[in-house]
Design an enzyme around this catalytic site. Structure first.
Site, mmCIF file in Angstrom:
data_model
loop_
_atom_site.group_PDB
_atom_site.id
_atom_site.type_symbol
_atom_site.label_atom_id
_atom_site.label_comp_id
_atom_site.label_asym_id
_atom_site.label_seq_id
_atom_site.Cartn_x
_atom_site.Cartn_y
_atom_site.Cartn_z
ATOM 1 N N ASP A 32 -7.383 2.696 2.921
ATOM 2 C CA ASP A 32 -7.733 1.618 1.987
ATOM 3 C C ASP A 32 -6.534 0.723 1.730
ATOM 4 O OD1 ASP A 32 -8.950 0.086 0.055
ATOM 5 O OD2 ASP A 32 -9.130 1.683 -1.422
ATOM 6 N N GLU A 53 -6.424 -6.684 -4.870
ATOM 7 C CA GLU A 53 -7.823 -6.221 -4.941
ATOM 8 C C GLU A 53 -7.986 -5.071 -5.914
ATOM 9 O OE1 GLU A 53 -11.440 -3.954 -4.187
ATOM 10 O OE2 GLU A 53 -9.417 -3.206 -3.894
ATOM 11 N N GLU A 54 -6.999 -4.194 -5.965
ATOM 12 C CA GLU A 54 -7.159 -2.951 -6.726
ATOM 13 C C GLU A 54 -7.090 -3.157 -8.243
ATOM 14 O OE1 GLU A 54 -8.194 -0.382 -5.422
ATOM 15 O OE2 GLU A 54 -7.522 -0.232 -3.348
HETATM 16 ZN ZN LIG Z 1 -9.976 -1.220 -0.902
#
Ligand SMILES: [Zn+2]
Ligand SMILES: *[C@@H]1O[C@H](CO)[C@@H](O)[C@H](O)[C@H]1NC(C)=O
Ligand SMILES: *[C@@H]1O[C@H](CO)[C@@H](O)[C@H](O)[C@H]1NC(C)=O
Length: 400
Positions: A131, A165-166
Site C-alpha cells: 500500500d 492519501e492516508e
Molecule cells: Zn492505499
C-alpha cells in the site's frame, strides 16, 4: 470480519499464477532507455519502497520518483502542496499531449511506522510494499509495456502519483487544479487483484459533553459530562442498526474508537469526549448526520435545566468531508469483483468529463496493508502488471 477474510484467502488461493509465465519484458525493448521493464519492476519497486514516505514526509520519495520518470523520458510536473512542507504530487506523461484520455493513479505516502524493505523467498515486504507502492510500480510498468508494444500511443495515457492519501487526501484534492480531462481513471489500491465495484462512504464524529464540576459528595450541584456522554453514546449504539443500509454495501457501521472524560473519581466531570468513525452504506453523509444528531439530542434531554437546549450540554462535530458510498466501474471481463469497506482518494478527484469511467484495482491484500507484516509475492506484483494492461486496454477500446 473473519468470514470475509476466509473468503478472500480462499479466492486468493485459486487464482492462476499468470505473472511469472509471461515473456521476459526486458527483451521486448532492451534498447529503449526511457522505459523500465522486466526485472526492472522488482528493482523499481525496491528503490521506491526503501525510501520512507510516511504521510507529511513524502519529499524524498517524490524526488526519487520524479527523477526516475524523467530519466525514462516522461515529462514530469511536480505539484506542491500549499504548506511549505515541500511535498508534491507527481504528474507525468510521455507523449506530446498533457490531457490524455486515460489517467492511471496511485498514492506514494504510507502509514507509520516505517518497516524496512526485504525480499526473501519470492516474498517482498516492508512498509509501503503493498500500500501503495506495489500498485504504483505495476501501473508504471504496465503503461511502459503498452507503449513499447505499441498497443497504446504515448498521447493516450498519463500518470498521477499523489501524496497524502492516508490522512484525508490533500494530494488528490489538490490534483483537481491540474485540470485534467481523462475519460477513464484507473486507481491503484490493494484489492487482492480484484476489481472493486464500490466502497462505503465515510464520516467522522466527535461528541463533546459539557458538564459542571462539583464535589462528588454533592453531585446535584454539578452536571457530569461523563454521564451526558454515556447517554449520548448509548443513543448512538442503539441507533446503529437502524442507520441506512443497502444490498450492495450492507450496513452502515459505527465505531466508538476513543473515549475520554473527567479528571478524578471524586470530581464531577466537567468535560468528556468520544471520537467515532462511521462507514456509510447508503444515502449521503447529511442524512446519517441528521439521524445521529436527532438521537443524541433526544437522549440528553434529562440533563437540561430550565431554558437549556441540547446543544448546551452536548456538541456534535462531524467531519466537513463526510461522503456516502462511492460506486466504481467494474465492467472489465475476466476479473473477480468485490466491494470494500475502506476509503480511497476516489471521491476527492472531481469528475471533469461526462460518463467518466473509474476503476479500482491493485495487487496485495488490504488485510496486511497497514500491519507490521505488510508483504506480497513476486507473482502478485507481476500479475498486476498484466491486469493493469487488460484494464487500460479495455478502457481504451471502449473509448474509441
Ligand atoms: Zn492505499
Ligand atoms: C535502483 O537503484 C539502484 C541503486 O541506486 C540503481 O542502480 C538502479 O538502476 C535502480 N533501478 C531502478 C529500476 O530504479
Ligand atoms: C517460501 O514460501 C512458500 C510459500 O510462499 C512457503 O510454503 C515456504 O515454506 C517458504 N520457505 C521458506 C524457507 O520460508
Amino acid at each position: 470480519m473473519w468470514q470475509s477474510a476466509l473468503f478472500l484467502l480462499a479466492s486468493w488461493a485459486i487464482q492462476p499464477a499468470i505473472g511469472l509465465q509471461q515473456e521476459p519484458l526486458a527483451e521486448i525493448s532492451a534498447n529503449k532507455k526511457h522505459l523500465l521493464l522486466g526485472d526492472d519492476l522488482i528493482a523499481f519497486h525496491k528503490n521506491l519502497t526503501q525510501i520512507e514516505s510516511i504521510t507529511y514526509h513524502e519529499q524524498e520519495a517524490g524526488k526519487w520518483l520524479a527523477k526516475s520518470l524523467s530519466s525514462q523520458g516522461y515529462t514530469v510536473e511536480k505539484q506542491y502542496i500549499d504548506d511549505d512542507s515541500g511535498r508534491f504530487n507527481v504528474f507525468a506523461y510521455l507523449g506530446k499531449k498533457r490531457e490524455t484520455d486515460i489517467l492511471v493513479s496511485s498514492h506514494y505516502d504510507t502509514v507509520p511506522p516505517f518497516y524496512p524493505y526485504y525480499h526473501k523467498n519470492k516474498t517482498i515486504g516492508g512498509r509501503g510494499s503493498v500500500d501503495d507502492k506495489a500498485s504504483l510500480a505495476a501501473q508504471l510498468i504496465a503503461v511502459n509495456t503498452l507503449i513499447t508494444t505499441k498497443k497504446l500511443h504515448a498521447n493516450d495515457i498519463s500518470l498521477l502519483f499523489v501524496v497524502g492519501e492516508e490522512t484525508g487526501g490533500d494530494g488528490m484534492r489538490l490534483a483537481n487544479d491540474l485540470h485534467l480531462t481523462p475519460k477513464t481513471i484507473v486507481f491503484g489500491e490493494p484489492t487482492e487483484a480484484k476489481l472493486v465495484a464500490g466502497h462505503k462512504g465515510n464520516d467522522a464524529l466527535t461528541i463533546k459533553a459539557k458538564g459542571k464540576a462539583a464535589h462528588s459528595g454533592y453531585p446535584w450541584l454539578g452536571r457530569s459530562a461523563n454521564e451526558v456522554l454515556v447517554a449520548a453514546l448509548a443513543a448512538v449504539i442503539e441507533l446503529g442498526p437502524h442507520l441506512p443500509r443497502s444490498e450492495k454495501y450492507g450496513a452502515t457501521t459505527v465505531n466508538i474508537g476513543k473515549i475520554e472524560g473527567g479528571v478524578a473519581g471524586n470530581v464531577v466531570a466537567e468535560s468528556a469526549a468520544a471520537t467515532i468513525a462511521i462507514r456509510i452504506a447508503a444515502g449521503d453523509a447529511d442524512e446519517v448526520e441528521r439521524e445521529i444528531t436527532k438521537a443524541v439530542h433526544m437522549a440528553v434531554r434529562s440533563f437540561l435545566e430550565e431554558g437549556m437546549r441540547p446543544e448546551d450540554v452536548v456538541e456534535l462535530q462531524f467531519s466537513a468531508r463526510g461522503y456516502g458510498p462511492i460506486d466504481i466501474d467494474a465492467d472489465v471481463p475476466g476479473f473477480d469483483v468485490m466491494t470494500v469497506n475502506y476509503g480511497t482518494d476516489i471521491p476527492w478527484l472531481k469528475k471533469t468529463v461526462g460518463g467518466q469511467k473509474r476503476y479500482l484495482y491493485g495487487p496485495g491484500s488490504i488485510m496486511v496493508a497497514h500491519s507490521d507484516h505488510e508483504a506480497l509475492t513476486e507473482e502478485e506484483l507481476f500479475g498486476a502488471v498484466e491486469d493493469y494492461q487488460k484494464i487500460i486496454l479495455h478502457a481504451f477500446k471502449a473509448g474509441q
